[in-house]
Design an enzyme around this catalytic site. Structure first.
Site, PDB file in Angstrom:
ATOM      1  N   LYS A  11       0.851  -1.209   0.000  1.00  0.00           N
ATOM      2  CA  LYS A  11       0.000   0.000   0.000  1.00  0.00           C
ATOM      3  C   LYS A  11       0.874   1.242   0.000  1.00  0.00           C
ATOM      4  O   LYS A  11       2.046   1.203   0.403  1.00  0.00           O
ATOM      5  CB  LYS A  11      -0.937   0.028   1.218  1.00  0.00           C
ATOM      6  CG  LYS A  11      -0.237   0.045   2.601  1.00  0.00           C
ATOM      7  CD  LYS A  11       0.205   1.398   3.122  1.00  0.00           C
ATOM      8  CE  LYS A  11       0.891   1.304   4.492  1.00  0.00           C
ATOM      9  NZ  LYS A  11       1.686   2.468   4.839  1.00  0.00           N
ATOM     10  N   LEU A  99       5.397   0.313   3.424  1.00  0.00           N
ATOM     11  CA  LEU A  99       4.569  -0.255   2.350  1.00  0.00           C
ATOM     12  C   LEU A  99       3.587  -1.308   2.845  1.00  0.00           C
ATOM     13  O   LEU A  99       2.850  -1.915   2.057  1.00  0.00           O
ATOM     14  CB  LEU A  99       5.485  -0.847   1.265  1.00  0.00           C
ATOM     15  CG  LEU A  99       6.377   0.198   0.579  1.00  0.00           C
ATOM     16  CD1 LEU A  99       7.479  -0.475  -0.232  1.00  0.00           C
ATOM     17  CD2 LEU A  99       5.550   1.119  -0.307  1.00  0.00           C
ATOM     18  N   ASP A 136      -2.979  -1.650  10.258  1.00  0.00           N
ATOM     19  CA  ASP A 136      -3.146  -1.602   8.795  1.00  0.00           C
ATOM     20  C   ASP A 136      -3.793  -2.861   8.227  1.00  0.00           C
ATOM     21  O   ASP A 136      -4.111  -2.908   7.033  1.00  0.00           O
ATOM     22  CB  ASP A 136      -1.776  -1.419   8.111  1.00  0.00           C
ATOM     23  CG  ASP A 136      -1.344   0.038   8.092  1.00  0.00           C
ATOM     24  OD1 ASP A 136      -2.204   0.920   8.333  1.00  0.00           O
ATOM     25  OD2 ASP A 136      -0.156   0.291   7.838  1.00  0.00           O
TER      26      ASP A 136
HETATM   27  P1  ATP Z   1       4.733  -0.760   9.826  1.00  0.00           P
HETATM   28  O1  ATP Z   1       4.499   0.626   9.310  1.00  0.00           O
HETATM   29  O2  ATP Z   1       3.459  -1.480  10.199  1.00  0.00           O
HETATM   30  O3  ATP Z   1       5.834  -0.882  10.838  1.00  0.00           O
HETATM   31  P2  ATP Z   1       6.018  -1.362   7.310  1.00  0.00           P
HETATM   32  O4  ATP Z   1       5.067  -1.375   6.193  1.00  0.00           O
HETATM   33  O5  ATP Z   1       6.916  -0.181   7.389  1.00  0.00           O
HETATM   34  O6  ATP Z   1       5.217  -1.620   8.617  1.00  0.00           O
HETATM   35  P3  ATP Z   1       6.687  -4.198   7.275  1.00  0.00           P
HETATM   36  O7  ATP Z   1       7.369  -4.701   6.054  1.00  0.00           O
HETATM   37  O8  ATP Z   1       5.275  -4.602   7.489  1.00  0.00           O
HETATM   38  O9  ATP Z   1       6.924  -2.637   7.300  1.00  0.00           O
HETATM   39  O10 ATP Z   1       7.602  -4.667   8.529  1.00  0.00           O
HETATM   40  C1  ATP Z   1       7.586  -4.085   9.784  1.00  0.00           C
HETATM   41  C2  ATP Z   1       8.244  -5.058  10.769  1.00  0.00           C
HETATM   42  O11 ATP Z   1       7.352  -6.164  10.987  1.00  0.00           O
HETATM   43  C3  ATP Z   1       9.542  -5.650  10.256  1.00  0.00           C
HETATM   44  O12 ATP Z   1      10.589  -5.167  11.037  1.00  0.00           O
HETATM   45  C4  ATP Z   1       9.401  -7.155  10.389  1.00  0.00           C
HETATM   46  O13 ATP Z   1      10.408  -7.738  11.180  1.00  0.00           O
HETATM   47  C5  ATP Z   1       8.061  -7.393  11.086  1.00  0.00           C
HETATM   48  N1  ATP Z   1       7.226  -8.416  10.392  1.00  0.00           N
HETATM   49  C6  ATP Z   1       6.436  -9.313  10.969  1.00  0.00           C
HETATM   50  N2  ATP Z   1       5.805 -10.079  10.061  1.00  0.00           N
HETATM   51  C7  ATP Z   1       6.184  -9.647   8.860  1.00  0.00           C
HETATM   52  C8  ATP Z   1       5.864 -10.035   7.520  1.00  0.00           C
HETATM   53  N3  ATP Z   1       5.016 -11.038   7.259  1.00  0.00           N
HETATM   54  N4  ATP Z   1       6.428  -9.343   6.523  1.00  0.00           N
HETATM   55  C9  ATP Z   1       7.264  -8.303   6.788  1.00  0.00           C
HETATM   56  N5  ATP Z   1       7.613  -7.923   8.017  1.00  0.00           N
HETATM   57  C10 ATP Z   1       7.078  -8.564   9.058  1.00  0.00           C
END
Ligand code: ATP
Length: 283
Positions: A11, A99, A136
């Site tokens: 997203k 994302l 999210d």
């Molecule tokens: P957010 O803003 O919710 O922190 P994001 O979109 O910036 O998320 P994500 O790729 O969702 O980033 O990862 C955030 C953290 O969640 C990572 O540090 C990772 O270790 C943990 N995590 C747990 N499960 C997953 C998954 N299935 N995919 C990616 N990261 C995950």
């Protein structure tokens, strides 16, 4: 093997206003969320004992710390079943990049399990479980562009998005969402207070200055490279460019596919970043 393959999109936040802080420490936001054509693949294999997760990305947890694991656990508990599931995640969406990859994977698991068991849970119940996994996650179960309020979990379909091309640039460092919110000074945020359907109705880009992210200033202060990426996208003809979520990914929006492709090819080898050319998934 009895299995299911589910595409799990990323997203972007086209708008993100932080409106306040709740007594429990969470921030209240108003955000415009849209899925984009950048996908992880989630595979569910059934007839297993217990829940397991394998992910192609070395820094993503492969145990109960994975959001997909938590989603499966809550779903199977809601069904009061001792069935297990093996979850395989082929990671394409950059991690900790703003994302929503983890949340999307969790939503894919919820929707896949519900499909596998013959839709025993209503959309409402599925959303309730999604909320418990993360703020999210409901958005990805919702499957529409949406204005999200509260901590991001109260959703209203957003209908007015035009077809747009997205050049996404992800600098090669990670940003902790918790760190960004901790360093946010609510007195200094400046995005418009309100956002409702019709906001961008006549011409999306006439009001492009209203596209805004309150978290951008916090992340840019520590990582000025984000500002450089934004300017590069604008110089290459993007109608607008903005950081998504808590960053560090930056997207440029283009009306024209050829121009977007030109910008993508021009920018991809310029810096230490990953670059993607995708479209908004609508509605
Ligand atoms: P957010 O803003 O919710 O922190 P994001 O979109 O910036 O998320 P994500 O790729 O969702 O980033 O990862 C955030 C953290 O969640 C990572 O540090 C990772 O270790 C943990 N995590 C747990 N499960 C997953 C998954 N299935 N995919 C990616 N990261 C995950």
């Amino acid at each position: 093997m009895n299995s299911l393959v589910i595409p799990s999109p990323a997203k972007i936040n086209l708008f993100l206003k932080v409106v306040g802080k709740r007594p429990d420490g969470y921030h209240e936001i108003v955000t415009l969320l849209c899925r984009i054509g950048l996908f992880d693949t989630v595979v569910l294999a059934f007839d297993q004992t217990g829940i397991s997760v394998e992910c192609s990305h070395p820094r993503v947890p492969q145990d109960s710390g994975n959001l997909a694991h938590r989603a499966a656990s809550l779903f199977l508990n809601a069904l009061s079943t001792h069935d297990g599931v093996a979850i395989f995640i082929d990671k394409v969406i950059p991690v900790a990049a703003g994302l929503g990859g983890g949340s999307s994977n969790a939503a894919a698991v919820l929707m896949g399990l519900n499909q596998h068991y013959g839709l025993p849970l209503t959309d409402g119940k599925l959303m309730e479980i999604a909320r418990k996994v993360g703020a999210d996650v409901p958005f990805f179960v919702f499957r529409h562009s949406a204005i999200a309020r509260g901590i991001g979990d109260h959703l209203e379909v957003y209908k007015d998005l035009p077809p747009l091309f997205v050049v996404l640039v992800r600098p090669l460092f990670e940003v902790s969402t918790a760190w960004v919110y901790k360093n946010l000074n609510l007195g200094l945020t400046n995005c418009e207070k309100s956002l409702k359907n019709g906001y961008f109705e006549q011409d999306f880009f006439k009001v492009k200055d209203l596209l805004c992210n309150d978290l951008e200033q916090v992340t840019i202060r520590k990582f000025p490279q984000i500002k450089i990426v934004k300017q590069a996208l604008l110089d290459l003809g993007a109608e607008t460019a903005l950081m998504t979520g808590s960053g560090p990914s930056v997207f440029g929006l283009f009306k024209d596919g050829h121009q977007a492709a030109g910008a993508f090819h021009s920018i991809r080898h310029r810096g230490r970043w990953d670059t993607f050319l995708v479209g908004l998934l609508r509605p």
